[in-house]
Motif scaffolding. Structure first.
Motif, PDB file in Angstrom:
ATOM      1  N   GLY A 593      10.282  -9.655   9.200  1.00 26.60           N
ATOM      2  CA  GLY A 593      11.283  -8.945   9.971  1.00 26.60           C
ATOM      3  C   GLY A 593      11.808  -7.690   9.313  1.00 26.60           C
ATOM      4  O   GLY A 593      12.661  -7.002   9.885  1.00 26.60           O
ATOM      5  N   ARG A 594      11.303  -7.350   8.137  1.00 27.00           N
ATOM      6  CA  ARG A 594      11.768  -6.147   7.439  1.00 27.00           C
ATOM      7  C   ARG A 594      11.140  -4.890   8.027  1.00 27.00           C
ATOM      8  O   ARG A 594      11.804  -3.867   8.153  1.00 27.00           O
ATOM      9  CB  ARG A 594      11.436  -6.242   5.946  1.00 27.00           C
ATOM     10  N   HIS A 595       9.869  -4.970   8.345  1.00 27.73           N
ATOM     11  CA  HIS A 595       9.145  -3.793   8.816  1.00 27.73           C
ATOM     12  C   HIS A 595       8.949  -3.883  10.330  1.00 27.73           C
ATOM     13  O   HIS A 595       8.331  -4.829  10.830  1.00 27.73           O
ATOM     14  CB  HIS A 595       7.798  -3.681   8.104  1.00 27.73           C
ATOM     15  N   VAL A 596       9.481  -2.902  11.021  1.00 29.58           N
ATOM     16  CA  VAL A 596       9.409  -2.852  12.481  1.00 29.58           C
ATOM     17  C   VAL A 596       8.888  -1.481  12.880  1.00 29.58           C
ATOM     18  O   VAL A 596       9.332  -0.453  12.355  1.00 29.58           O
ATOM     19  CB  VAL A 596      10.788  -3.097  13.122  1.00 29.58           C
ATOM     20  N   GLY A 597       7.934  -1.456  13.791  1.00 27.95           N
ATOM     21  CA  GLY A 597       7.398  -0.209  14.318  1.00 27.95           C
ATOM     22  C   GLY A 597       7.542  -0.164  15.832  1.00 27.95           C
ATOM     23  O   GLY A 597       7.292  -1.167  16.507  1.00 27.95           O
ATOM     24  N   ILE A 598       7.944   0.976  16.368  1.00 29.85           N
ATOM     25  CA  ILE A 598       8.125   1.157  17.809  1.00 29.85           C
ATOM     26  C   ILE A 598       7.290   2.355  18.238  1.00 29.85           C
ATOM     27  O   ILE A 598       7.437   3.452  17.683  1.00 29.85           O
ATOM     28  CB  ILE A 598       9.602   1.393  18.165  1.00 29.85           C
ATOM     29  N   THR A 599       6.380   2.157  19.189  1.00 24.95           N
ATOM     30  CA  THR A 599       5.540   3.259  19.663  1.00 24.95           C
ATOM     31  C   THR A 599       6.292   4.043  20.724  1.00 24.95           C
ATOM     32  O   THR A 599       6.915   3.474  21.626  1.00 24.95           O
ATOM     33  CB  THR A 599       4.222   2.731  20.236  1.00 24.95           C
ATOM     34  N   ILE A 600       6.221   5.364  20.601  1.00 27.77           N
ATOM     35  CA  ILE A 600       6.878   6.261  21.550  1.00 27.77           C
ATOM     36  C   ILE A 600       5.928   7.401  21.886  1.00 27.77           C
ATOM     37  O   ILE A 600       4.883   7.565  21.254  1.00 27.77           O
ATOM     38  CB  ILE A 600       8.192   6.837  20.974  1.00 27.77           C
ATOM     39  N   GLU A 601       6.287   8.185  22.870  1.00 22.98           N
ATOM     40  CA  GLU A 601       5.502   9.360  23.246  1.00 22.98           C
ATOM     41  C   GLU A 601       6.160  10.603  22.677  1.00 22.98           C
ATOM     42  O   GLU A 601       7.368  10.826  22.874  1.00 22.98           O
ATOM     43  CB  GLU A 601       5.396   9.454  24.769  1.00 22.98           C
ATOM     44  N   GLY A 602       5.379  11.400  21.943  1.00 22.92           N
ATOM     45  CA  GLY A 602       5.908  12.592  21.316  1.00 22.92           C
ATOM     46  C   GLY A 602       6.131  13.718  22.306  1.00 22.92           C
ATOM     47  O   GLY A 602       5.827  13.604  23.505  1.00 22.92           O
ATOM     48  N   PRO A 603       6.631  14.848  21.830  1.00 23.78           N
ATOM     49  CA  PRO A 603       6.938  15.977  22.737  1.00 23.78           C
ATOM     50  C   PRO A 603       5.719  16.562  23.435  1.00 23.78           C
ATOM     51  O   PRO A 603       5.838  17.133  24.508  1.00 23.78           O
ATOM     52  CB  PRO A 603       7.589  17.001  21.799  1.00 23.78           C
ATOM     53  N   ARG A 604       4.532  16.415  22.836  1.00 26.62           N
ATOM     54  CA  ARG A 604       3.300  16.941  23.454  1.00 26.62           C
ATOM     55  C   ARG A 604       2.452  15.833  24.060  1.00 26.62           C
ATOM     56  O   ARG A 604       1.264  16.017  24.305  1.00 26.62           O
ATOM     57  CB  ARG A 604       2.495  17.713  22.411  1.00 26.62           C
ATOM     58  N   GLY A 605       3.050  14.679  24.287  1.00 28.75           N
ATOM     59  CA  GLY A 605       2.339  13.573  24.905  1.00 28.75           C
ATOM     60  C   GLY A 605       1.559  12.717  23.934  1.00 28.75           C
ATOM     61  O   GLY A 605       0.914  11.751  24.346  1.00 28.75           O
ATOM     62  N   GLU A 606       1.602  13.048  22.628  1.00 24.39           N
ATOM     63  CA  GLU A 606       0.876  12.258  21.641  1.00 24.39           C
ATOM     64  C   GLU A 606       1.673  11.006  21.292  1.00 24.39           C
ATOM     65  O   GLU A 606       2.897  10.964  21.418  1.00 24.39           O
ATOM     66  CB  GLU A 606       0.606  13.100  20.382  1.00 24.39           C
ATOM     67  N   ARG A 607       0.954   9.965  20.842  1.00 25.64           N
ATOM     68  CA  ARG A 607       1.603   8.715  20.464  1.00 25.64           C
ATOM     69  C   ARG A 607       2.155   8.828  19.053  1.00 25.64           C
ATOM     70  O   ARG A 607       1.482   9.280  18.136  1.00 25.64           O
ATOM     71  CB  ARG A 607       0.628   7.551  20.563  1.00 25.64           C
ATOM     72  N   GLN A 608       3.398   8.395  18.863  1.00 29.29           N
ATOM     73  CA  GLN A 608       4.034   8.395  17.556  1.00 29.29           C
ATOM     74  C   GLN A 608       4.631   7.027  17.270  1.00 29.29           C
ATOM     75  O   GLN A 608       4.778   6.196  18.177  1.00 29.29           O
ATOM     76  CB  GLN A 608       5.116   9.478  17.482  1.00 29.29           C
ATOM     77  N   LEU A 609       4.990   6.814  16.019  1.00 31.43           N
ATOM     78  CA  LEU A 609       5.516   5.519  15.603  1.00 31.43           C
ATOM     79  C   LEU A 609       6.859   5.711  14.912  1.00 31.43           C
ATOM     80  O   LEU A 609       6.975   6.495  13.959  1.00 31.43           O
ATOM     81  CB  LEU A 609       4.540   4.821  14.643  1.00 31.43           C
TER      82      LEU A 609
END
Length: 742
Positions: A593-609
């Motif tokens: 539970g220490r490390h959590v990653g959330i995928t989002i969409e960047g400003p140019r439509g690229e995937r970021q974490l």
């Protein structure tokens, strides 16, 4: 079969033939029709097996591997026993149903052999697990140990030495095997004292030990399983100094020769090229820089760094051809003995020696065993490249190391060999390479073209396996290998052998100069290929059904003959569609539970974490990035404009599946007022923490605190479909899984 009579309907009209319209049959007619269905299926299977003209040995090896994989997939001993019992019952049923029935000979033999071999596969891996598996320690500890050095591995690229020790458990008094990392600057390690820290020494040190780690996330590397079959009860590092109680005896074994050879090569060849040359000569990969390994991986050239089929085959082939030519120059020998037999013996000795010298790892032993079968075939005048040879080598490995079936090394090496054999045994390939009267330029062009096609077929065959295990694959490997494989096989490795031979008379400098430039060219190719746009394909965790369909399709294409093999394209195509549709997890939660990653969409439509913690651990960061299919560096969650973070918690809202999801994540273990925490939980859909949260914390959908995570392990959450994948799903009651039962 005769058509059934017409059956009058209620108004006196007649229906169609009842054999063709089961819905309009009377009950006794329907029963007779259904009872004939198994017979028709059996007739079809018998005709197919009789007409296919296939080799049974490869399929038996596949079934044996299927039994091993079934043991890993099933959860508990009663399921393993049930699967073995089903195999035996099917074999007995086939014998009882078709005893003396010559019309079912092929089907009877296939069912009996396959069922018994399947049950044997389960039994072999179960026995192996019970024999070599070591119970891991219960919890992290710091203790002083005294142990016997079983193995030393130098890792200068990471400024450490890795020791495998046999120690005595302080509580139970039983012997156990542990592995510890010793930093290069550890007191007692440098200088003459450190020279005695090799196999056979007795040392004392204070160590920090951990149970072998289970996968951080669903689909991540399972070190706990690998450690179980290596007999490791714990891993860790030395704290403070290390004392050599009893120095190792004078180094005379293979390990000492290997270390001396590696150091000698690195002295002659500088820089990164020297580390690659040392790996080719001695199997020592500990000095290869991480950047070079990453470039080789992304360029599809990692297989060149691991001593396996390519290297062993090159050594044996060179020894075989050299012995054949030299012995032919001696008439008394050429007239009295069969030269292929003598040359095969020389090649076998060279292969065994090289295997021992490079550490005798499982992939090397596997490759050596396959090469020995090729030499036997050559000595007997048989076809050296056949599916039966591949099956025999695979069976040899599976009997000795059945756990290797679930590892990428076994799967990739045998997939590559199967692809090569299937391609070159096909009619189009034989016709393309058939001897003909044409200029040597065209002949060379055909061979180069076939080399490229072979590389392309291998890349296609390996792509699903690479994506399943590593979640990333180099897309330009076929192009890079067209240059890299001939460069290593016909230039670098022969030059290394020549340089080592000339060093016996202190005349190897020119050859080492050529080695330097050839390996610099290899590394330049790797870095150039890996840096190209789109060179790397990332993929989230592939489910078992998808990889299973890929494997079934590939095996069908490789092992059947004629047009029947084309049916293998069907499951492969279905698996490709499923792979394209594999959802990328929205939230990744590490096992603690220490490390959590959330995928989002960047400003140019690229995937970021977005990462909850800016971890210094490359292991944690890389796992999050790979399973999220993100190539850029993670963004710290407190730095994201849409997140609200205090010293204790972060809150963020993300839109998925047509709704907003509110996440509450703990940043540390500081105490928080319970009423405020309960109110925050009530406003959240998901709460994640690396601590035990009070029962008053009741989020709307999921509470992933320490209490849950010790049962499930890491989580991969798909919010759109509201699905949660856990590490525990694939573990069952196997000895290496330490999760608590709910």
């Amino acid at each position: 079969m005769r058509d059934a009579p017409l059956v009058p309907l209620g108004d006196g009209a007649a229906s169609g033939p009842v054999a063709d319209d089961v819905a309009m049959q009377r009950p006794w007619q329907r029963a007779a029709s259904l009872s004939s269905t198994p017979r028709r299926i059996a007739d079809f299977a018998e005709r197919f097996l009789a007409d296919a003209g296939f080799d049974r040995a490869p399929w038996l090896a596949v079934v044996f591997a299927g039994g091993i994989l079934t043991w890993f997939a099933l959860a508990s001993p009663w399921q393993w026993m049930g699967a073995m019992g089903c195999g035996v019952l099917i074999a007995l049923g086939a014998l009882a149903a078709w005893r003396g029935d010559d019309d079912r000979g092929h089907l009877r033999s296939a069912l009996v052999a396959s069922s018994l071999v399947f049950a044997a596969g389960i039994a072999v891996i179960w026995l192996r697990s019970e024999t070599v598996g070591a119970e891991p320690i219960n919890r992290p500890v710091v203790e002083r140990v005294q142990g016997y050095v079983l193995e030393r591995e130098d890792q200068p690229s990471r400024d450490r030495i890795r020791l495998t020790l046999a120690v005595r458990d302080a509580e139970t008094g039983t012997a156990r095997k542990i592995r510890v990392n010793v930093p290069s600057d550890t007191p007692g390690l440098a200088g003459e004292d450190g020279d005695g820290l090799t196999e056979g020494a007795v040392v004392r040190a204070r160590v920090r030990l951990m149970p072998p780690a289970s996968p951080m996330l669903p689909g991540a590397y399972d070190f706990a399983r690998a450690a179980w079959f290596k007999g490791l009860a714990a891993t860790g590092s030395v704290v403070g100094g290390i004392d050599i109680i009893e120095a190792a005896p004078p180094a005379t074994g293979i390990a000492a020769i290997q270390r001396g050879l590696s150091a000698h090569v690195r002295e002659r060849v500088s820089g990164s090229a020297g580390t690659i040359a040392a790996a080719f000569a001695s199997g020592d990969r500990g000095a290869i820089a991480e950047a070079d390994e990453d470039a080789m991986r992304d360029a599809g050239l990692t297989h060149l760094l691991s001593i396996s089929g390519l290297h062993v085959s090159a050594v044996i082939a060179a020894a075989y051809l050299l012995a054949l030519k030299l012995l032919a120059l001696v008439p008394p020998i050429a007239l009295r003995i069969r030269l292929p037999v003598a040359a095969a013996a020389v090649g076998a000795l060279a292969g065994i020696g090289y295997t021992l010298l490079t550490g005798a790892e499982v992939p090397t032993v596997r490759s050596c065993a396959a090469a020995m079968l090729v030499l036997i075939a050559l000595a007997m005048g048989r076809d050296a490249l056949s599916l039966r040879m591949v099956a025999t080598a695979a069976a040899f490995v599976m009997l000795l190391w059945p756990e290797s079936v679930v590892g990428p090394s076994f799967q990739m090496s045998f997939s590559a060999v199967l692809a090569i054999v299937a391609l070159h045994s096909s009619s189009p390939a034989k016709a393309f390479l058939a001897p003909r009267e044409e200029p040597w330029v065209k002949q060379m062009g055909r061979r180069v073209t076939m080399l490229f096609v072979t590389g392309l077929v291998i890349e296609i065959a390996l792509m699903p396996i690479v994506l399943f295990h590593f979640h990333r694959a180099g897309l330009y490997g076929a192009f890079a290998n067209v240059i890299a494989i001939p460069l290593v096989t016909f230039v670098s490795m022969p030059l290394i052998a020549l340089a080592l031979f000339l060093d016996t008379v202190d005349a190897g400098a020119p050859a080492w100069w050529l080695v330097q430039h050839s390996l610099d060219a290899l590394l330049g190719l790797a870095h150039m290929t890996a840096s190209q746009p789109g060179a790397v394909k990332l993929m989230p965790q592939m489910d078992r059904l998808t990889i299973g369909l890929f494997v079934i399709g590939a095996l069908w294409l490789a092992l059947w003959n004629g047009s029947a093999r084309l049916w293998g394209l069907v499951p492969a195509a279905v698996a490709s569609v499923m792979l394209i549709g594999t959802p990328i997890p929205d939230i990744l939660v590490g096992r603690e539970g220490r490390h959590v990653g959330i995928t989002i969409e960047g400003p140019r439509g690229e995937r970021q974490l977005l990462s909850l913690r800016d971890s210094r651990s490359s292991y944690s960061r890389d796992n999050l990035l790979e399973l999220a299919s993100v190539t850029s560096d993670p963004i710290a969650l407190p730095d994201w404009p849409g997140a609200e973070c205090s010293d204790q918690f972060c809150v963020i809202t993300i839109a998925r599946g047509g709704r907003d999801w509110s996440l509450l994540m703990a940043r540390n273990r500081d105490l928080v007022e319970e009423r405020a925490l309960a109110a925050a939980c009530e406003r959240s859909d998901i709460v994640i923490a690396d601590r035990f949260l009070p029962r008053s914390c009741k989020p709307r959908w999921l509470k992933a605190d320490r209490r849950l995570l010790v049962q499930t392990g890491g989580l991969a959450i798909d919010l759109k479909n509201e699905r949660i994948a856990t590490v525990a799903e694939g573990q069952g009651e196997h000895g290496w899984w330490r999760g608590e039962q709910p």
